[in-house]
Write a protein that holds these residues in place. Structure first.
Motif, PDB file in Angstrom:
ATOM      1  N   ASP A  59       0.804  -1.223   0.000  1.00 55.16           N
ATOM      2  CA  ASP A  59       0.000   0.000   0.000  1.00 55.16           C
ATOM      3  C   ASP A  59       0.838   1.275   0.000  1.00 55.16           C
ATOM      4  O   ASP A  59       0.296   2.381   0.074  1.00 55.16           O
ATOM      5  N   ASN A  60       2.171   1.142  -0.111  1.00 53.51           N
ATOM      6  CA  ASN A  60       3.024   2.312  -0.367  1.00 53.51           C
ATOM      7  C   ASN A  60       2.979   2.716  -1.837  1.00 53.51           C
ATOM      8  O   ASN A  60       3.406   3.819  -2.196  1.00 53.51           O
ATOM      9  N   GLU A 135       4.128   6.201   3.562  1.00 52.90           N
ATOM     10  CA  GLU A 135       2.927   6.270   2.733  1.00 52.90           C
ATOM     11  C   GLU A 135       3.207   6.924   1.378  1.00 52.90           C
ATOM     12  O   GLU A 135       3.851   7.961   1.296  1.00 52.90           O
ATOM     13  N   PHE A 136       2.724   6.248   0.308  1.00 57.80           N
ATOM     14  CA  PHE A 136       2.766   6.756  -1.065  1.00 57.80           C
ATOM     15  C   PHE A 136       4.194   6.949  -1.573  1.00 57.80           C
ATOM     16  O   PHE A 136       4.447   7.763  -2.455  1.00 57.80           O
TER      17      PHE A 136
END
Length: 229
Positions: A59-60, A135-136
């Motif tokens: 989910d990164n 994250e992201f």
């Protein structure tokens, strides 16, 4: 099937170029310092270093079309353009001669790195997750099937920031080629369908700030455009 005590997490799905289909992600592996000029840039001798790997979380991944939110706890975030490999099957101790049989397709990705955090973690001898797996931290283009483009082993890999070329190289400059990357990785982990491998970056990595526009690509694979928010 037994009920879950919390809602089941949604699967991470990457778009497939030109279709309504998606590629489901299991794990994300990254190869460190896999271009000689980048290894030198980071203060290492590429002639003596075997391949090493670190991981990001599924989910990164940040699918194309979404802004990259500049992360907290850092004031020195760097871009690293990479050719991304996605697997349709796997196993352990895969021979390099058979490695490409496990590849479903390719994409363009950016390994965003909190460089200031990474430098501090290196000095303390600690793992890199805080610098790499936030994250992201892995923008990625739609996936293109190998059945359409083959298995690119040469071709330009590049990245621009606000229209200025920052990174440029060629896939042929990889120290460890894609079949070798897969073979060596499969000695450490049992690979499987849905695994994503980011294969390293050429020299020219550097910082970004909010408002920057990053455009990058791998010839024969595709392009990716990301705004820093």
């Amino acid at each position: 099937m037994a009920a879950t005590v919390i809602p089941t997490p949604q699967p991470v799905l990457l778009p497939v170029e030109g279709t309504s289909e998606t590629f489901p992600v299991r794990r994300v592996y990254c190869v460190g310092r896999n271009y000689a000029d980048h290894a030198i840039e980071m203060g290492h001798d590429p002639s003596r270093e075997p391949p090493f790997y670190f991981q990001k979380n599924p989910d990164n991944l940040l699918p194309a079309g979404r802004d990259f939110p500049y992360p907290s706890l850092s004031s020195n975030v760097h871009y690293e353009v990479e050719c991304v490999v996605v697997l349709k099957s796997g196993g352990s101790d895969i021979p390099a001669s058979e490695a490409l049989d496990h590849v479903w397709g390719y994409a363009v990705g950016i390994d965003m790195t909190r460089r200031d955090l990474q430098d501090g973690l290196k000095k303390m001898g600690r793992s890199w997750e805080g610098a790499k797996a936030f994250e992201f931290s892995a923008p990625v283009s739609p996936v293109v099937p190998a059945s359409k483009i083959g298995h690119p082993s040469t071709g330009a890999i590049w990245l621009d920031v606000n229209g200025t070329r920052k990174q440029t190289g060629d896939l042929s400059q990889m120290i460890w080629k894609v079949p070798e990357v897969i073979a060596e990785l499969s000695k450490l982990f049992t690979l499987a369908a849905g695994d994503v491998i980011m294969t390293g970056t050429p020299a020219g990595v550097g910082p970004i700030v909010r408002g920057d526009l990053i455009e990058c690509g791998v010839d024969g694979v595709g392009t990716l455009s990301v705004k820093v928010a």
